[in-house]
Every structure is written in C-alpha cells, then in structure tokens.
Scaffold this active site. Sequence first.
Site: not given
Lengths: 281, 281
Positions: B1-2
Amino acid sequence: MCQLLGMNCNTPTDIVFSFEGFRRRGGLTDHHADGFGIGFFEGRGLRLFHDDKPSANSPVADLIKHYQIKSENVIAHIRKATQGRTSLVNTHPFVRELWGEYWLFAHNGHLGDFQPPPGQYYTPVGNTDSERAFCFLLESLRQRYPAKPPRHELFAAMAELTAHIRSHGLFNFMLSNGEWLLAHASTLLYYIVRQAPFGEAHLLDQDVAVDFNAVTTPNDRVAVIATLPLTRNETWQQLAVDELVLFHEGQIIHRHCPQPPCYLSAEEGLAIARAAGVAEY
Amino acid sequence: MCQLLGMNCNTPTDIVFSFEGFRRRGGLTDHHADGFGIGFFEGRGLRLFHDDKPSANSPVADLIKHYQIKSENVIAHIRKATQGRTSLVNTHPFVRELWGEYWLFAHNGHLGDFQPPPGQYYTPVGNTDSERAFCFLLESLRQRYPAKPPRHELFAAMAELTAHIRSHGLFNFMLSNGEWLLAHASTLLYYIVRQAPFGEAHLLDQDVAVDFNAVTTPNDRVAVIATLPLTRNETWQQLAVDELVLFHEGQIIHRHCPQPPCYLSAEEGLAIARAAGVAEY
C-alpha cells in the site's frame, strides 16, 4: 523580455550544458530575474520544476544541474514579469491535459489586448496573457478536434491559430506534448541541430565547454532552441519572423514560413520588444 | 500500500519535519519504494515535485528538505505500484484545473474494477485506477456545477461521489484546491492539529525531534494528515472507516461520518489492503 529554451531529441538527453548557460541569464548575465520554470517529458509523464527565485541562484536550478534528468522534450523559461503579478501561479511553463496527453507551453512576448472569451474546457488559473493564449490554443483545438488529428492537420491548425494570436502582439512560444515540440517566432528564436559528427561547443554565458562526441552515440540527434544562441563556436539557425516549426526526434518535420522570410537582428528584436512595452530594459 | 501525507494550515508552514519521517517510509523504514511526489500550494500557484526514485534517497526529496518551502496546503504520496506501470506518468499527486483553480489529488488503495465512461472534460494520461478516480471526481463536479458552488454544497457532492467510488474498492485519498484539503479514509488515515500551546514532537521513523514552540507564533494552526502517525509522543486522531473530512486553515470544518463510526487497527487496515490485492507485503 523573458527567454525561452527548448530541446527535442531522438533519444533521452540531458539538457545540463544548455541549461547552465541559459540559467545564468536569470540574474547574472542578463536581467530575467523573476523566477523560472522547466518541464521535462519522460514518455507521457512530465517532471515540472517552478521557482520564484532567479534561476542563477535557485536551489531548484542547482538540483537540475546535479540530477541530469534525461528527456526527449524539454521547455524552460526565465521570466521577467511584464504581465501579471510575479508569483508561482504565473510562472511558465504551463501545463494542461489535451486528448489524454500533457501539453507544456512557455511564451515570451506581449499580447496585452488579447482577451479571448471564456473557454468551455480550459480556464487560466493565473492572470498572464501567456496562460490566456495557451488556454485559447487548447480550447480551439479541442473544439475543432474531439480526438487527436493526424500531425500534419494539427500543424496546419496550429499555424492558423498562431497567426490569429500574433495579430494581438508578440508571440514567441514553445509547445510540446512529449512527442514533438512546436516553436514559433514573432521576433527572436534560434535553433541548432546537433548530430554526428559531434564536436565541441563553448557556452556564451560562461567559460564552459563540452565535447559532445564523448557523451553521444552516432545515431543521436538533438535540437536545441533558444531565444538567443547559447554557444559561441557553433552556427545557430534563426527562425524567420512569424515562422512556425515542428521538431520531432531532433529535426524539423513541418515548417510554415511567410514568403519572403524576414530575419531580425538581436538588436532589432529586442528593440521591437521594448517598443511593445515588453521589457523595461 | 502506498502512503499519504497532507498538511493544511492557517499560515504558510514548512513540512520538512513531517516529510523527513514520511520519506524514510519510501525505502528505509518501509517498502514504498516506487517513487514519490509532493505538491505545495503557494496561493493559487502550485509547486510540484515528482520522482521515480525512492523518496528515502531521492535528490528531489533532499531538495525539499533543504529548501523549506512554506505552504498552506501540501499533499505527498509515496508509491508502491499495484496498478499501472511504475513510471513518472503514474506518479501521484495528479493535477488538473477546475473552475480556474489547480486541484491536487493523491490516492492510496485499490479500485481495480472502476472503469468510468470517458469524460467530456477530463481524461487520464497514465493508466492507474487513481487517476481514473480523480478524473471521474472532477468530471462529475464540473458536469453538475458549471461554476464553483458554495463550500458546503461542494462537500455534500464530494461525500456522495466518494461513496460511489469507494463501492469499487479501497479509496483513501487527499484532495486540495489550495484553499482547503479533503481527506477520506477507507481504511487508515490519521491526523493531528497542532496549535498553541505548542510542544515538542519526536518522529517515529527517525531519531529527530522538533520544538514547535520555537518555530511558531501563538496564532498558528497546522493540521497534518497521514496514513499512519508520524510521531511517537503525540495523540493522533483516526478517521473512521468511510469518513470524509474537510480541513480549512488547520481545522476540520466539515465532516461526514457513518454512524456508528468504525475504526480499524493498523494491522486490520493493512490486512484489508493485502486481501484486496493492494500490496505484496
């Protein structure tokens, strides 16, 4: 008058050498000291740097020198504010999306009375004549072509729109979509195409030389376009007054030139800009 | 996930302290190593930096540290590619013009099956679900409001559009027009509002502390928003699942929260992201 710098190549190339001479015109060797901006295409992507500090001593310009970003299309602009407050929002180059591509635009000139009606698709954010002209160009293209037309058709439309806009004043500009680079001269714009056999070039604004032979391959072709020549030992070609050219992969593939072509000396070009109220110097 | 980082303040503030902890998550203390981007509003103008190098060792991130740009609205994003090729064109934050303002958007999540029809006004340039969602938001607002509506009406419209988009997956995002900053959590998003009396804060990701008392005035108010808290000695507030908030001048002035609010632990949030195919780790 502001100054423009552009590059269009057939292989990703760094613009550090040209930019080093160019940036010195922002506060050191010339008086374009109201900020600068530069945009680098990398494929369809765009890396954009704006700064309201003079380019000669901007930390952002230092980064560009050290980072050596390689790009096939670059447009840079050093600003001397004549229209619009000096602020980040008025700093060239400007960007908008058209037909699923980013379009990058920088202008040097004066279009004081150019007030096109509000567009359906494009609205300026700042208050410069330059951003108005850019939005008008994009608006006109998009109204005419819902999808991207063939390149020769686009070039013909751009020649027509450019003629309309320049009837309002001085309109030196560069425009790129990451694939090609358009350049238009109302007064002063020069270019050089560097290709094999490569030689050595010496900057005009700084005692710096580069041997392109050592940093290129035989197939490289790089066009550099600037308001005034950047090197002192190469022959730069001048765009004629009102000439529009399209560079692709480092060479001109379309040109629209009035007959007979007229060329201004640097002194004449600067005098015309002054008379039009473009610059205070 | 960013990971996402945002800041909204009542006075131009530099984000260096928060960014220093955040950037270390791009390659040092975490695995978000596919580039980063950050946008700073200065009035209506926007200073944008994108890099495809991991933020922990990016020269662009070094510049941001040393330049100490002051801004009232900032959005930053460290990318771990899950949708779209890793390239500059897919690097957040994305920018478009709406109603004569620049709008800046970054997303963290997964909207794999979200394929809105082509818009009249906005077209993605890259190929991420994030840029599709951003263009859909702007397209929907512009179709509904030819001119900028009052802020409470805009917030209600955004709440409705956000609910529609998040039905397609995970939609943590931040959005700013330089005046306010919107934040929405599908899973994880935390914020802190710093105001007088200011204290000392210690970064979680690095052995660095700052005494805000020494660098602020009594009237300053700064909201910092991030995927996970950035400091270890302050109490960060969490956004509830599906909560949308609008920050203006460093405080929340609109919020839309499902009843009863539900909060995920960091572990639960990351597990949901993993299960949705967001991240490989």
